[in-house]
Write an enzyme that holds these catalytic residues in place. Structure first.
Site, mmCIF file in Angstrom:
data_model
loop_
_atom_site.group_PDB
_atom_site.id
_atom_site.type_symbol
_atom_site.label_atom_id
_atom_site.label_comp_id
_atom_site.label_asym_id
_atom_site.label_seq_id
_atom_site.Cartn_x
_atom_site.Cartn_y
_atom_site.Cartn_z
ATOM 1 N N CYS A 117 -28.707 9.508 -12.082
ATOM 2 C CA CYS A 117 -27.621 9.683 -13.042
ATOM 3 C C CYS A 117 -27.553 11.139 -13.492
ATOM 4 O O CYS A 117 -28.421 11.945 -13.141
ATOM 5 C CB CYS A 117 -27.805 8.750 -14.232
ATOM 6 S SG CYS A 117 -29.075 9.284 -15.390
ATOM 7 N N ASP A 137 9.242 13.360 4.528
ATOM 8 C CA ASP A 137 9.909 13.786 5.747
ATOM 9 C C ASP A 137 10.665 12.591 6.323
ATOM 10 O O ASP A 137 10.230 11.450 6.191
ATOM 11 C CB ASP A 137 8.868 14.303 6.741
ATOM 12 C CG ASP A 137 9.525 14.832 7.993
ATOM 13 O OD1 ASP A 137 10.341 15.753 7.873
ATOM 14 O OD2 ASP A 137 9.222 14.315 9.084
#
Length: 843
Positions: A128, A533
Site C-alpha cells: 500500500c 472519422d
C-alpha cells in the site's frame, strides 16, 4: 501495413507514415479520402502532414534511452545484463504521446534521466502507499538516485540512478524492512505468494481470541492492570502486533510519519496509561485490517493477471520430418511420445518458435497468434475483443491467442511467440496503465500529506493544552489525544483510489476496452465533444462501385472503368480496391501498366496511357487539372446528394467520366450516436469526402448537418480537433494509425478495431479491441461509475473519521473504536472499489 508498426510498439501516439512508406503501400490516395492502408478509413494523406507535427518517436527503442515511459518498455532488442539499462540524452525527440512522456501524463525529462541506469525490483512486502512512502523517503536520501516509479498492484519498483552498482539500493531497501528481488526489463513480476499465509491466519485468530478475552475480562470487572488481563494482552500483541511495532520502529528511525508509527505510538500510549486491553484490541484490529486489505488487493491483482492467463501454457506442435529426411520446422525430431507416431507433441508455449505448425483441437484455446493453414471453425474471441458472437475462420485468417476454438480442428502457423501476442500486449498495457497515477490519486496523496500532520498536531494539542489550562486531568485528555492520533491515519483514503482505478481498468479490459491509464479513464467522463472519422468508423469501410457516368461519346462506361482500374492497380486504398474489384468482376480485362504514374497527395493520381495524360482523383484534382463542364457538374451534384463518393477520371484537361462509390453505415452507428448524445456529448463527424456526400451519410446516421465538417485534408482535421479542444475536452475516434495528427491533438485518442492492428493497440489512449462502436457508451458509463465510486470512497473514509472524532470529543470514543473505524473504512472502500469488477465480459 507499412513497416513502421514495430518501431512504434510501445509509443503513446502513432508516428505518421513517411512519404516513402506511403508510396510503397498506397500509390493512389485521391477520391477526396486519402490513403487507408487497407483499413478502409477515410483519411487524406495523413503522412503528408503527420511528420511535421512531431507525433512519432525519433528512435526505435534502442538500448539507450533519453526518456522514461513511466512503465516497463517491452524491448525487442534484448539485454546483455539482467536488470539494468542505460538512459542517454541522445534521443531527445520523445513522442508527445508516450504513455507518460506526453503532456497528458507528465514524467521526468530527458535531461533529468540522461546517463542514468534503471533497475527494476520486486518488493514482496510493498502492498500500500504506506510502504511506497517509506521506500521513497529512504531511497531519495541516497546520493545518485534520480527517479522512482512504483507499481503497487504488482509490487514492482523502478529506480533510475547514477550509482556504479545497485548494492546501496538493496541495502537501503533492506533498511526499510523489505527485500528486493531484481527483475529483468521484460520479466513479469513473479507469481505472488498467498496474500495471507496459513501461519498468519492462525496467529491472528489466536491473537483475536486473547485480545477479546482481555477486553471481556476488563468489562466483567477484572482490573485492567491485573496479571490475567496483562498476560492475555501481551500475548495478543506478540502474536498479532510485532510486524506493526517493527514497521513503526523503522518509520521512527527514518522520520516517516505513517500509519505504523501512529499505531505504535497509540499502543505504547495505551500501555503507559494502563489500558492493556485497549492496546491489545488496537494491535489486533489493525493487523486484521491489514490482512483483509491484502486479500482485497490480491483480488485486484488477480483480475489483472487473469488477462495473461487466458492462453494455455502448452501447445500441440508438429515435429515430423520431410520426405528427404530433413527436419521440418524448429521442433522437428522431437519425440512425439505416442505409440501411433503422432507428428504432434505438447510442449510449453515458451519453447514454440515463430513459423511452427500447431494443432488446435476443438474446444481448446489458441495458444499463440497465428494464421490458419487448414480447417474451418468458429472461434470465440470475447476475451480479447468483447464480441460475444463466434467468428468464422478459414485458411488464411488470423487466429488470436486466448480465443476458444469451436467444433473444428485447425492447423495454424505461429506468427507471434509467447510475450509478443496480442493478448500478452494487452496484459502488459493494462499492467503498465494501472501503475500510472490518476489525477484523483495525485490529489488524494497531496491531501493526505497535509491531513496527517495537521491531525497529529491537533491530537498533540488535545492531549496537552486542556490539562495545562486546567480543563481536566491528564489521563483523560492523553487518552483522547491517542484516539485522535489513530484517526490521523489516511490509509482508507489513500488506498481507495488505486484499487478503484485498477478495478475500472480490469473491468474495461474484460469487455475488450484497453485503457492506457487512470488518467484516460477519468478523462472520458469529462469529454465535451467526440469527433468521429466517417469512413471505417461510422461506416463499414467497404465501399462498392455503384455507377459509372461517361461524358465522352467515344468512351463507354466499361472502358472508363477499365482506365480507372489501370490507374488504381496496386493501390491499398479502399476506394481504389473497390474500382479494381469491380473491373475484375464485370470485365475481367488484363490491367496493362501505366507510364509515369505519380501520386498527388490529397488529390489523386496521374499517369500516361497510350501516350495520353490521365488523372483520377477527387473534385479538387478535377478543378486543378481540368475544366468541369456543366453536364459533369450536374451529375456530380446529383450523385453527391445521394451520399455517393466520386472519383473523377480526367484526360487531357477534360472530365471524361465519373465513378460513384457508396459505403454503408454500420448497423449500430445510429443508435450508438443517439446514446452518446443522450450522455451529453456533442458529436462531430470529420470527413475528407465532399460535403454533400458527408451530409447525406450524416442524415442516415441521425446527425444534424451542422455536425459535419467536410471536406477535410489531414491538416484540416488537425485544425478541426484543435478548434473543438478550445471549447472543452475533446475525444477523437479513428483507426489509430492514419489519424495520427488529429488523434494526437485530442485529449483522448480512441482507436477502433485495435485487435486487427498492432500499431493501434500501442498508440491510442483507449483501444477498442473489437470493431464495435457500441463500446463507446459503455466506456463513458464506466468512467462515470468510477468517478461515483471514488467520490463515495472519499466521503466514506472521511465521514467515519469525523464521526469518531466527534464521539471522542464528547467523551464517548475509544482507541479500539477508532481502529475499528479505520479498519472498517479501509475494508469498505476497497470492497466498494472492487464492485467495478462485477462488469463481466460478455458471455
Amino acid at each position: 501495413m507499412a513497416s513502421h508498426d514495430h518501431d512504434q510498439a510501445l509509443s503513446g501516439r502513432p508516428s505518421p507514415p513517411t512519404p516513402q512508406q506511403s508510396d510503397q503501400s498506397d500509390r493512389h490516395h485521391g477520391h477526396g479520402h486519402g490513403h487507408g492502408h487497407g483499413h478502409g478509413h477515410e483519411h487524406e494523406h495523413e503522412h503528408e502532414h503527420g511528420h511535421e507535427h512531431g507525433h512519432g518517436h525519433g528512435h526505435s527503442h534502442s538500448h539507450r534511452h533519453g526518456h522514461i515511459d513511466g512503465h516497463d518498455h517491452k524491448h525487442e532488442h534484448g539485454h546483455a545484463h539482467a536488470h539494468a539499462h542505460t538512459h542517454a540524452s541522445e534521443s531527445a525527440c520523445c513522442s508527445p504521446g508516450d504513455l507518460t512522456a506526453s503532456p497528458k501524463a507528465p514524467a521526468f525529462t530527458d535531461a533529468e534521466l540522461a546517463g542514468t541506469t534503471r533497475n527494476r525490483y520486486y518488493i514482496g512486502g510493498m502492498d500500500c502507499p504506506t510502504e511506497e512512502a517509506l521506500l521513497r523517503r529512504r531511497l531519495t536520501q541516497e546520493s545518485g538516485v534520480v527517479a522512482l516509479q512504483f507499481d503497487l498492484i504488482n509490487r514492482v519498483m523502478d529506480v533510475h540512478h547514477r550509482l556504479p552498482d545497485d548494492a546501496p539500493l538493496r541495502a537501503a531497501i533492506a533498511d526499510t524492512g523489505m527485500t528486493a528481488e531484481p527483475l529483468a526489463d521484460t520479466s513479469p513480476p513473479p507469481a505472488p505468494m498467498p496474500a495471507v499465509s496459513r501461519s498468519l491466519r492462525w496467529r491472528m485468530a489466536v491473537a483475536g481470541v486473547a485480545a477479546i478475552t482481555a477486553e471481556v475480562l476488563a468489562f466483567a470487572g477484572w482490573h485492567e492492570a491485573g496479571l490475567p488481563v496483562i498476560a492475555l494482552s501481551v500475548a495478543a500483541m506478540l502474536l498479532g502486533g510485532l510486524p506493526t511495532l517493527r514497521k513503526g520502529w523503522i518509520a521512527l528511525r527514518s522520520f516517516t510519519l505513517n500509519i505504523h508509527l501512529l499505531m505504535s505510538l497509540a499502543v505504547i500510549g495505551a500501555v503507559v496509561l494502563g489500558q492493556w486491553p485497549e492496546a491489545a484490541m488496537v494491535v489486533w484490529l489493525f493487523g486484521l485490517s491489514e490482512m483483509i486489505e491484502s486479500l482485497s488487493l490480491a483480488r485486484a491483482r488477480d483480475a489483472i493477471r487473469a488477462l495473461s492467463q487466458l492462453a494455455p501454457e502448452t501447445a500441440w506442435v508438429k515435429t515430423d520430418t520431410t520426405t528427404d529426411g530433413k527436419s521440418e520446422g524448429p521442433h522437428a525430431g522431437m519425440n512425439s511420445g505416442t505409440a501411433g507416431g503422432d507428428p504432434f507433441t505438447r510442449i510449453p508455449v515458451e519453447q514454440v518458435r515463430a513459423g511452427s505448425i500447431l494443432r488446435v483441437p476443438p474446444g481448446e484455446r489458441v495458444p499463440l497468434d497465428g494464421q490458419v493453414l487448414q480447417g474451418r471453425s468458429s472461434l470465440n474471441e470475447a476475451a480479447l475483443t468483447g464480441e460475444a458472437m463466434p467468428v468464422d475462420k478459414a485458411p488464411g485468417d488470423r487466429l488470436l491467442a486466448g480465443s476458444v476454438n469451436g467444433d473444428g480442428l485447425l492447423l495454424m502457423q505461429v506468427t507471434s511467440i509467447k510475450g509478443q501476442t496480442l493478448l500478452d500486449r494487452m496484459a502488459q498495457a493494462v499492467q503498465q496503465a494501472q501503475s500510472q497515477r490518476a489525477p484523483s490519486q495525485a490529489f488524494i496523496d497531496r491531501f493526505a500529506r497535509v491531513y496527517t500532520p495537521v491531525v497529529v498536531l491537533a491530537a498533540l494539542a488535545l492531549a496537552v493544552l486542556p490539562p495545562l489550562l486546567g480543563f481536566g486531568d491528564w489521563h483523560a485528555w492523553l487518552y483522547k489525544g491517542l484516539v485522535l492520533l489513530v484517526i490521523a491515519c489516511p490509509c482508507a483514503l489513500v488506498i481507495s483510489t488505486p484499487v478503484t482505478i485498477v478495478s475500472g481498468l480490469a473491468a474495461a479490459a474484460r469487455r475488450g476496452i484497453l485503457i492506457k491509464g487512470g488518467l484516460y479513464l477519468e478523462k472520458m467522463r469529462q469529454l465535451r465533444t467526440l469527433a468521429l472519422d466517417k469512413t471505417g468508423t461510422l461506416t463499414e469501410g467497404r465501399p462498392a462501385l455503384v455507377a459509372v457516368h461517361s461524358f465522352d461519346a467515344a468512351l463507354s462506361e466499361d472502358d472508363a472503368l477499365h482506365l480507372a482500374a489501370r490507374l488504381d492497380a496496386g493501390s491499398a486504398h479502399p476506394l481504389a480496391q473497390a474500382i479494381v474489384a469491380a473491373q475484375a468482376e464485370r470485365l475481367r480485362r488484363p490491367l496493362a501498366p501505366v507510364d509515369h504514374l505519380q501520386n498527388q497527395p490529397g488529390l489523386g493520381i496521374t499517369g500516361e496511357m497510350e501516350g495520353q495524360a490521365y488523372a483520377l482523383g477527387n473534385e479538387r484534382l478535377a478543378r486543378q487539372h481540368a475544366t468541369v463542364e456543366e453536364p459533369a457538374q450536374r451529375a456530380a451534384e446529383a450523385l453527391q446528394a445521394q451520399g455517393h463518393t466520386l472519383a473523377w477520371l480526367l484526360r487531357g484537361g477534360r472530365v471524361i467520366a465519373l465513378l460513384a462509390l457508396a459505403d454503408t453505415p454500420r448497423p449500430a452507428a445510429a443508435p450508438t450516436l443517439a446514446r452518446l448524445r443522450a450522455q451529453g456529448l456533442d458529436l462531430v463527424m470529420l470527413s475528407g469526402d465532399h460535403r454533400a456526400s458527408a451530409e447525406a451519410m450524416a442524415t442516415r446516421l441521425g446527425l444534424p448537418t451542422q455536425a459535419v465538417q467536410a471536406p477535410l485534408l489531414p491538416q484540416d482535421k488537425l485544425d478541426a480537433v484543435a478548434a473543438l479542444a478550445a471549447r472543452g475536452p475533446v475525444g477523437m475516434v479513428g483507426d489509430g494509425v492514419n489519424d495520427a495528427p488529429a488523434m494526437a491533438r485530442a485529449d483522448v485518442a480512441i482507436a477502433m478495431g485495435a485487435a486487427g492492428s498492432a500499431t493501434a493497440l500501442e498508440t491510442a489512449d483507449v483501444a477498442l479491441m473489437g470493431d464495435d462502436l457500441t463500446q463507446l457508451p459503455v466506456l463513458i458509463d464506466l468512467s462515470h461509475r468510477t468517478a461515483r465510486v471514488l467520490t463515495q470512497n472519499i466521503v466514506l473514509a472521511l465521514g467515519l473519521k469525523v464521526v469518531v472524532a466527534g464521539l471522542t470529543l464528547a467523551g464517548l470514543g475509544s482507541l479500539w473504536l477508532a481502529v475499528l473505524a479505520d479498519a472498517g473504512a479501509s475494508l469498505l472502500v476497497v470492497l466498494n472499489g472492487l464492485r467495478l469488477l462485477r462488469d463481466q465480459r460478455p458471455s
